[in-house]
Motif scaffolding. Structure first.
Motif, short mmCIF file in Angstrom:
data_model
loop_
_atom_site.label_atom_id
_atom_site.label_comp_id
_atom_site.label_asym_id
_atom_site.label_seq_id
_atom_site.Cartn_x
_atom_site.Cartn_y
_atom_site.Cartn_z
N MET A 73 0.87 -1.17 0.00
CA MET A 73 0.00 0.00 0.00
C MET A 73 0.91 1.23 0.00
O MET A 73 1.93 1.23 0.70
CB MET A 73 -0.84 -0.04 1.27
N ASP A 74 0.53 2.21 -0.78
CA ASP A 74 1.31 3.45 -0.84
C ASP A 74 0.46 4.58 -0.26
O ASP A 74 -0.61 4.88 -0.79
CB ASP A 74 1.72 3.75 -2.28
N VAL A 75 0.94 5.14 0.82
CA VAL A 75 0.19 6.16 1.55
C VAL A 75 1.09 7.36 1.74
O VAL A 75 2.29 7.21 1.97
CB VAL A 75 -0.23 5.61 2.94
N GLY A 76 0.53 8.55 1.63
CA GLY A 76 1.35 9.74 1.82
C GLY A 76 0.64 10.76 2.68
O GLY A 76 -0.59 10.79 2.75
N ARG A 77 1.45 11.57 3.34
CA ARG A 77 0.90 12.66 4.14
C ARG A 77 1.22 13.96 3.45
O ARG A 77 2.37 14.23 3.14
CB ARG A 77 1.53 12.65 5.53
N TYR A 78 0.21 14.74 3.24
CA TYR A 78 0.43 16.04 2.61
C TYR A 78 0.17 17.14 3.61
O TYR A 78 -0.39 16.89 4.67
CB TYR A 78 -0.50 16.21 1.41
N GLY A 79 0.58 18.36 3.27
CA GLY A 79 0.34 19.49 4.15
C GLY A 79 1.40 19.55 5.24
O GLY A 79 2.45 18.93 5.14
#
Ligand code: IMP
Ligand code: MG
Length: 183
Positions: A73-79
């Protein structure tokens, strides 16, 4: 030498080893024993969180001698890096989650926002349970929204990289865990 190559070398020269490969291997074996004692009857769906957990998962899984399935799974945090930052699922697993026991495999538990969001996502998809194994847990003095069920190594509150973890995209390939000096 190109600019990015120079930058990578500079980062490495500004850093020191905090856990060598032998220490990491010992920790991975201990984690495998703990997971085996707890989950060997669960037929877990193991989820490797890309890309930081690739190396860790690749070393851990061959020590698990019971039936399981594997996905990523590829998950990212933005902001910004505050609570409430948005977690985006860039690429979900392809395996059906409903009715499965999940083992999330990640590189580092820092603030905990990412893993908490991922855990909630699996429960919303009908997972029976969600357990978490992390190679490292950062001693950042924060009260984290969740704890990992299985923790490898406690790292200091500094920027760390190597063994799958990157610094600006570099050095995931290092066999040890490094920290920036003076961080
Ligand atoms: P958090 O727990 O939501 O803060 O996010 C954890 C993610 O941030 C990890 O999976 C890493 O991708 C990244 N991260 C946090 N601290 C570090 C670090 O010291 N080095 C490399 N990546 C880090
Ligand atoms: Mg990550």
């Amino acid at each position: 030498m190109s600019q990015p190559q120079k930058k990578a070398i500079d980062y490495l020269q500004a850093s020191e080893v905090i856990f060598d490969n032998d220490e990491i291997n010992a920790s991975v074996k201990r984690l495998a024993a703990e997971i085996s004692a707890d989950m060997s009857e669960d037929f877990p769906l193991c989820i490797t969180l890309l890309r930081g957990a690739l190396i860790f998962a690749g070393q851990l899984l061959p020590h698990l001698h019971f039936p399981l399935t594997l996905d990523t799974m590829d998950v990212g945090r933005y902001g910004d890096h505050t609570y409430g930052s948005k977690v985006t699922i860039r690429s979900p697993p392809i395996t059906a989650v409903n009715g499965r026991h999940i083992l999330l495999i990640d590189d580092i538990l820092d603030v905990g926002i990412t893993l908490e969001a991922v855990r909630e996502w699996f429960l919303a998809q009908g997972a029976l349970s969600v357990k978490i194994v992390v190679l490292t847990d950062k001693d950042n003095g924060l009260s984290k929204p969740l704890r990992a069920d299985f923790v490898g190594l406690i790292v200091p509150n500094r920027f760390v990289f190597g063994y799958g973890m990157d610094i600006q995209g570099y050095w995931r390939n290092l066999p040890a865990i490094y920290a920036l000096k003076g961080d």
